[in-house]
Scaffold this motif. Sequence first.
Motif, PDB file in Angstrom:
ATOM      1  N   GLU A  50       0.731  -1.366   0.091  1.00  0.00           N
ATOM      2  CA  GLU A  50       0.049   0.058   0.027  1.00  0.00           C
ATOM      3  C   GLU A  50       0.965   0.997   0.067  1.00  0.00           C
ATOM      4  N   ALA A  51       1.967   1.025   0.705  1.00  0.00           N
ATOM      5  CA  ALA A  51       3.035   2.442   0.833  1.00  0.00           C
ATOM      6  C   ALA A  51       3.732   2.672  -0.374  1.00  0.00           C
ATOM      7  N   GLY A  52       3.552   1.397  -1.339  1.00  0.00           N
ATOM      8  CA  GLY A  52       4.212   1.639  -2.615  1.00  0.00           C
ATOM      9  C   GLY A  52       5.515   0.787  -3.027  1.00  0.00           C
ATOM     10  N   VAL A  53       5.837  -0.067  -1.800  1.00  0.00           N
ATOM     11  CA  VAL A  53       7.215  -0.882  -2.012  1.00  0.00           C
ATOM     12  C   VAL A  53       6.951  -2.149  -3.332  1.00  0.00           C
ATOM     13  N   ASP A  54       7.683  -2.135  -4.207  1.00  0.00           N
ATOM     14  CA  ASP A  54       7.652  -2.970  -5.285  1.00  0.00           C
ATOM     15  C   ASP A  54       7.437  -4.480  -4.788  1.00  0.00           C
ATOM     16  N   VAL A  55       6.927  -5.286  -5.792  1.00  0.00           N
ATOM     17  CA  VAL A  55       6.593  -6.817  -5.027  1.00  0.00           C
ATOM     18  C   VAL A  55       7.978  -7.547  -5.332  1.00  0.00           C
ATOM     19  N   GLU A  56       8.973  -7.307  -6.049  1.00  0.00           N
ATOM     20  CA  GLU A  56      10.026  -7.913  -6.196  1.00  0.00           C
ATOM     21  C   GLU A  56      10.965  -7.669  -4.976  1.00  0.00           C
ATOM     22  N   THR A  57      11.016  -6.483  -4.458  1.00  0.00           N
ATOM     23  CA  THR A  57      11.623  -6.342  -2.991  1.00  0.00           C
ATOM     24  C   THR A  57      10.934  -7.156  -2.079  1.00  0.00           C
ATOM     25  N   LEU A  58       9.814  -7.334  -1.859  1.00  0.00           N
ATOM     26  CA  LEU A  58       9.034  -7.994  -0.901  1.00  0.00           C
ATOM     27  C   LEU A  58       9.163  -9.294  -0.926  1.00  0.00           C
ATOM     28  N   LYS A  59       9.231  -9.868  -2.188  1.00  0.00           N
ATOM     29  CA  LYS A  59       9.785 -11.224  -2.512  1.00  0.00           C
ATOM     30  C   LYS A  59      11.074 -11.517  -1.783  1.00  0.00           C
ATOM     31  N   ARG A  60      11.971 -10.574  -2.329  1.00  0.00           N
ATOM     32  CA  ARG A  60      13.504 -10.916  -1.712  1.00  0.00           C
ATOM     33  C   ARG A  60      13.354 -10.929  -0.338  1.00  0.00           C
ATOM     34  N   VAL A  61      12.746  -9.984   0.376  1.00  0.00           N
ATOM     35  CA  VAL A  61      12.894  -9.866   1.818  1.00  0.00           C
ATOM     36  C   VAL A  61      12.308 -11.372   2.488  1.00  0.00           C
ATOM     37  N   VAL A  62      11.131 -11.981   1.763  1.00  0.00           N
ATOM     38  CA  VAL A  62      10.733 -13.285   2.340  1.00  0.00           C
ATOM     39  C   VAL A  62      11.567 -14.072   2.015  1.00  0.00           C
ATOM     40  N   ARG A  63      12.122 -14.351   0.940  1.00  0.00           N
ATOM     41  CA  ARG A  63      12.559 -15.614   0.402  1.00  0.00           C
ATOM     42  C   ARG A  63      13.837 -15.663   0.214  1.00  0.00           C
ATOM     43  N   GLN A  64      14.654 -14.250  -0.184  1.00  0.00           N
ATOM     44  CA  GLN A  64      15.991 -14.405  -0.345  1.00  0.00           C
ATOM     45  C   GLN A  64      16.542 -13.112   0.034  1.00  0.00           C
ATOM     46  N   PRO A  65      16.695 -12.776   1.448  1.00  0.00           N
ATOM     47  CA  PRO A  65      16.999 -11.258   1.775  1.00  0.00           C
ATOM     48  C   PRO A  65      18.497 -11.299   1.475  1.00  0.00           C
ATOM     49  N   GLU A  66      19.317 -12.204   1.183  1.00  0.00           N
ATOM     50  CA  GLU A  66      20.712 -12.279   0.840  1.00  0.00           C
ATOM     51  C   GLU A  66      20.874 -11.483  -0.445  1.00  0.00           C
ATOM     52  N   GLN A  67      19.940 -11.287  -1.251  1.00  0.00           N
ATOM     53  CA  GLN A  67      19.994 -10.635  -2.373  1.00  0.00           C
ATOM     54  C   GLN A  67      19.548  -9.347  -2.459  1.00  0.00           C
ATOM     55  N   LEU A  68      19.323  -8.895  -1.388  1.00  0.00           N
ATOM     56  CA  LEU A  68      18.985  -7.218  -1.504  1.00  0.00           C
ATOM     57  C   LEU A  68      20.246  -6.803  -1.516  1.00  0.00           C
ATOM     58  N   SER A  69      20.267  -5.387  -1.825  1.00  0.00           N
ATOM     59  CA  SER A  69      21.505  -4.871  -2.249  1.00  0.00           C
ATOM     60  C   SER A  69      21.505  -3.326  -1.799  1.00  0.00           C
ATOM     61  N   GLY A  70      22.725  -2.946  -1.844  1.00  0.00           N
ATOM     62  CA  GLY A  70      22.776  -1.151  -1.505  1.00  0.00           C
ATOM     63  C   GLY A  70      22.097  -0.880  -0.078  1.00  0.00           C
ATOM     64  N   ASP A  71      21.165   0.119  -0.139  1.00  0.00           N
ATOM     65  CA  ASP A  71      20.424   0.778   1.090  1.00  0.00           C
ATOM     66  C   ASP A  71      19.613  -0.339   1.620  1.00  0.00           C
ATOM     67  N   ASP A  72      19.096  -1.055   0.463  1.00  0.00           N
ATOM     68  CA  ASP A  72      17.956  -2.049   0.968  1.00  0.00           C
ATOM     69  C   ASP A  72      18.676  -2.968   1.908  1.00  0.00           C
ATOM     70  N   LYS A  73      19.615  -3.495   1.693  1.00  0.00           N
ATOM     71  CA  LYS A  73      20.570  -4.592   2.419  1.00  0.00           C
ATOM     72  C   LYS A  73      20.903  -4.119   3.572  1.00  0.00           C
ATOM     73  N   LEU A  74      21.490  -2.692   3.635  1.00  0.00           N
ATOM     74  CA  LEU A  74      22.096  -2.007   4.976  1.00  0.00           C
ATOM     75  C   LEU A  74      20.921  -1.987   5.703  1.00  0.00           C
ATOM     76  N   VAL A  75      19.861  -1.326   5.524  1.00  0.00           N
ATOM     77  CA  VAL A  75      18.413  -1.148   6.306  1.00  0.00           C
ATOM     78  C   VAL A  75      18.040  -2.499   6.892  1.00  0.00           C
ATOM     79  N   PHE A  76      18.062  -3.547   6.070  1.00  0.00           N
ATOM     80  CA  PHE A  76      17.367  -4.994   6.365  1.00  0.00           C
ATOM     81  C   PHE A  76      18.357  -5.391   7.458  1.00  0.00           C
ATOM     82  N   ASP A  77      19.678  -5.501   7.294  1.00  0.00           N
ATOM     83  CA  ASP A  77      20.624  -6.152   7.943  1.00  0.00           C
ATOM     84  C   ASP A  77      20.504  -5.589   9.221  1.00  0.00           C
ATOM     85  N   TYR A  78      20.824  -3.931   9.280  1.00  0.00           N
ATOM     86  CA  TYR A  78      20.842  -3.297  10.539  1.00  0.00           C
ATOM     87  C   TYR A  78      19.277  -3.612  11.410  1.00  0.00           C
TER      88      TYR A  78
END
Length: 174
Positions: A82-110
Motif C-alpha cells: 500500500e505504501a508503494g514498495v515493489d513486489v520484487e523487493t518484498l519477495k526478496r525480503v521473504v525468500r532471499q534477503p541475501e539478494q537485497l543490495s545497497g541501501d535495502d541490504k544495509l537497512v534490512f541487515d541493521y
Amino acid sequence: MLKKILHYFVAKMERKYGYDAGYLHEIIDSSPGLAREFSHLPKLSQYRRKAPVRLHALAGLAAAKTEDCGPCLQLGIDMSREAGVDVETLKRVVRQPEQLSGDDKLVFDYATAVATNAPEADELRRRVESQYGRDVLIELAMAIAATRVYPALKRGMGHAKSCQIMQFDFKKAS
C-alpha cells in the motif's frame, strides 16, 4: 460503547487485510481502556517523516521476519505494498534477503541485527546513521521496536498458534 467502537475498527482491519486479530478483540473485552491506549501503537510503528518509505518498510519487515510470525509478516507485506514498495523487493525480503543490495541490504541487515541483538548491530547502526542521519535512524528504530510488540503480545496471550509460517501473498494489497 467504547468496546463496540473498538471492535468495529479491529473488525474493519481484519476484513481489509484478512488478518486474525482475535487477540485484539480479547484485549478489548478484558480492558477497553488498555485497548484504547494500545490502539496508538500503529501510529508509532508507521510514523515516518524523514525516512524513505521503502527503507522504513524494510525495517518493519525485517523485525516482523525475526519474530517468525507469518500473519504479522503478511500484514507488513500488505501495508508495504500500500505504501508503494515493489513486489520484487518484498519477495526478496521473504525468500532471499541475501539478494537485497545497497541501501535495502544495509537497512534490512541493521533492522535484523537490532531485532536479534546481534553483535554487528552497533556497526550497522553507525552506518545507517552516517548515511541517513539521526532522525531517520530514530524512525527506523521505532519501526523495528513497535513491529516486534505484536508477535510478543500474541505469544504472551497464548495466541502463538496464530503465528504459524505461511505462504505469502504479494498481490493482496491494492
